[in-house]
Design an enzyme around this catalytic site. Structure first.
Site, PDB file in Angstrom:
ATOM      1  N   TYR A  11      37.770  19.151 -24.888  1.00 48.98           N
ATOM      2  CA  TYR A  11      38.010  20.129 -25.957  1.00 48.98           C
ATOM      3  C   TYR A  11      37.101  21.337 -25.790  1.00 48.98           C
ATOM      4  O   TYR A  11      37.555  22.491 -25.826  1.00 48.98           O
ATOM      5  CB  TYR A  11      37.775  19.476 -27.316  1.00 48.98           C
ATOM      6  CG  TYR A  11      37.777  20.452 -28.468  1.00 48.98           C
ATOM      7  CD1 TYR A  11      38.938  21.115 -28.842  1.00 48.98           C
ATOM      8  CD2 TYR A  11      36.603  20.719 -29.170  1.00 48.98           C
ATOM      9  CE1 TYR A  11      38.930  22.025 -29.898  1.00 48.98           C
ATOM     10  CE2 TYR A  11      36.592  21.620 -30.227  1.00 48.98           C
ATOM     11  CZ  TYR A  11      37.761  22.275 -30.582  1.00 48.98           C
ATOM     12  OH  TYR A  11      37.766  23.176 -31.613  1.00 48.98           O
ATOM     13  N   SER A  38      34.539  27.530 -30.593  1.00 50.85           N
ATOM     14  CA  SER A  38      33.950  26.363 -31.257  1.00 50.85           C
ATOM     15  C   SER A  38      32.473  26.228 -30.913  1.00 50.85           C
ATOM     16  O   SER A  38      32.041  26.603 -29.807  1.00 50.85           O
ATOM     17  CB  SER A  38      34.690  25.099 -30.814  1.00 50.85           C
ATOM     18  OG  SER A  38      33.997  23.929 -31.186  1.00 50.85           O
TER      19      SER A  38
END
Length: 348
Positions: free
Chosen positions: A152, A127
């Site tokens: 995350y 990501s």
């Protein structure tokens, strides 16, 4: 040979599998259909894939090793494209254990299954959030990413480290894909562009964080899929020029590589909102808010490695991409509302 795609009912998974099937590939798709967002949307994506004969859809959870390993034993899987994860930066602030289970335990299970069954290439979703506190633009895979600002992001950084250890110990070719703000038809309702479209359509004020002073490298789904497809049959090899005294985070002496897949053109959040307004033909009611914990002010992908290695750079403008999304949004929810009304009438 068969390609396993985890997160098959997800946004990127659905589009990727559709592309692979159209190219004549045999695909096994795995998803656990969790309720992080609208499960019916996931079911509808999966249902469309199941109409194609070369697709095998399986409901299961990567966090359960025996279940995942059994899937490998039943199918001759040559390549794994791992997209399953607990997504979302803000959700990780209140539900950390969902990220530990899926993104760490689940990813460990994927790595171990790949090792045990001799998978020739593992591609996995990382990501842009991994760049965390970095401010040097554009974000490069050759820069260190040691300061995540959300759990995350930390789990995605951990995935890259875990993958490298398996590349080093077992020679597993592993490619990490750092996606930058993916959007498009069949997208995720928790993403800002989706909620903006829904709320503007319904006359509900939209929350604009950091007083609107945000930039994102918005990347259209077809460009993400194109990057994955071009990389999936190009397993990385050891870099003979890798220098242990000056270690490059983006490559390795092991069969390991990391790529950014982004539009390489950051857009102001307010420009993105104005584009949605234009496509909807309706003005947004704006509620400006401070920066959210875990957010970053800007993202910008350096895609030099991707372009050099596979000859591809994203080309879809936000005007074109948002137009396609708005057209899909109106069509999909009009159809769903019609079906739900028929069911309601039938029950009454």
């Amino acid at each position: 040979m068969t390609i396993l795609v985890t997160g098959a009912a997800g946004f990127i998974g659905y589009h990727l599998i559709d592309r692979l099937l159209r190219e004549g590939k045999q695909v096994v798709g795995l998803d656990n259909f969790n309720d992080y967002y609208d499960v019916q949307l996931k079911r509808d994506r999966f249902g469309m894939l199941r109409q194609q004969l070369s697709f095998i859809g399986v409901e299961g959870d990567i966090a359960r090793f025996e279940e995942l390993n059994s899937l490998f034993e039943r199918h001759d899987i040559s390549t794994v494209i791992h997209l399953a994860a607990q997504a979302g930066v803000r959700y990780s602030l209140t539900n950390p254990f969902a990220y530990l289970e899926s993104n760490l335990t689940g990813f460990g299970n994927v790595l171990e299954s790949c090792r045990r069954h001799g998978v020739s290439h593992l591609l996995y979703a990382s990501s842009s959030s991994i760049y965390g506190a970095n401010v040097k633009m554009p974000f490069s895979v050759h820069d260190n990413v040691d300061h995540p600002v959300s759990l995350y992001a930390a789990t995605k950084k951990s995935n890259e480290l875990m993958a490298h250890s398996y590349s080093h110990l077992y020679g597993l070719p592993a490619t990490g894909l750092r996606f930058f703000t993916v959007y498009g038809p069949w997208g995720r309702p928790d993403m800002a562009y989706f909620s903006f479209t829904r709320d503007i359509s319904n006359g509900i004020p939209i929350k604009v964080f950091n007083e609107g002073r945000m930039q994102r490298d918005f990347t259209y789904i077809d460009d993400i899929v194109e990057g994955i497809v071009r990389l999936h049959d190009r397993p990385p090899t050891a870099d003979p020029q890798w220098d242990r005294e000056h270690p490059d985070p983006g490559t390795s002496y092991a069969p390991y590589k990391v790529y950014n897949i982004g539009n390489n053109k950051p857009e102001a959040l307010m420009t993105f909102i104005r584009t949605i307004e234009q496509k909807l033909g309706k003005e947004a009611k704006l509620e400006f808010m401070p920066m959210q914990p875990g957010d970053v002010e800007a993202t910008y992908a350096d895609i030099e490695d991707l372009t050099r290695d596979v000859g591809f750079a994203p080309t879809t403008s936000i005007e074109e991409g948002i137009g396609r999304f708005v057209d899909w949004y109106r069509s999909y929810y009009t159809s769903r509302e019609a079906v739900e009304e028929l069911l309601r009438v039938g029950r009454s």
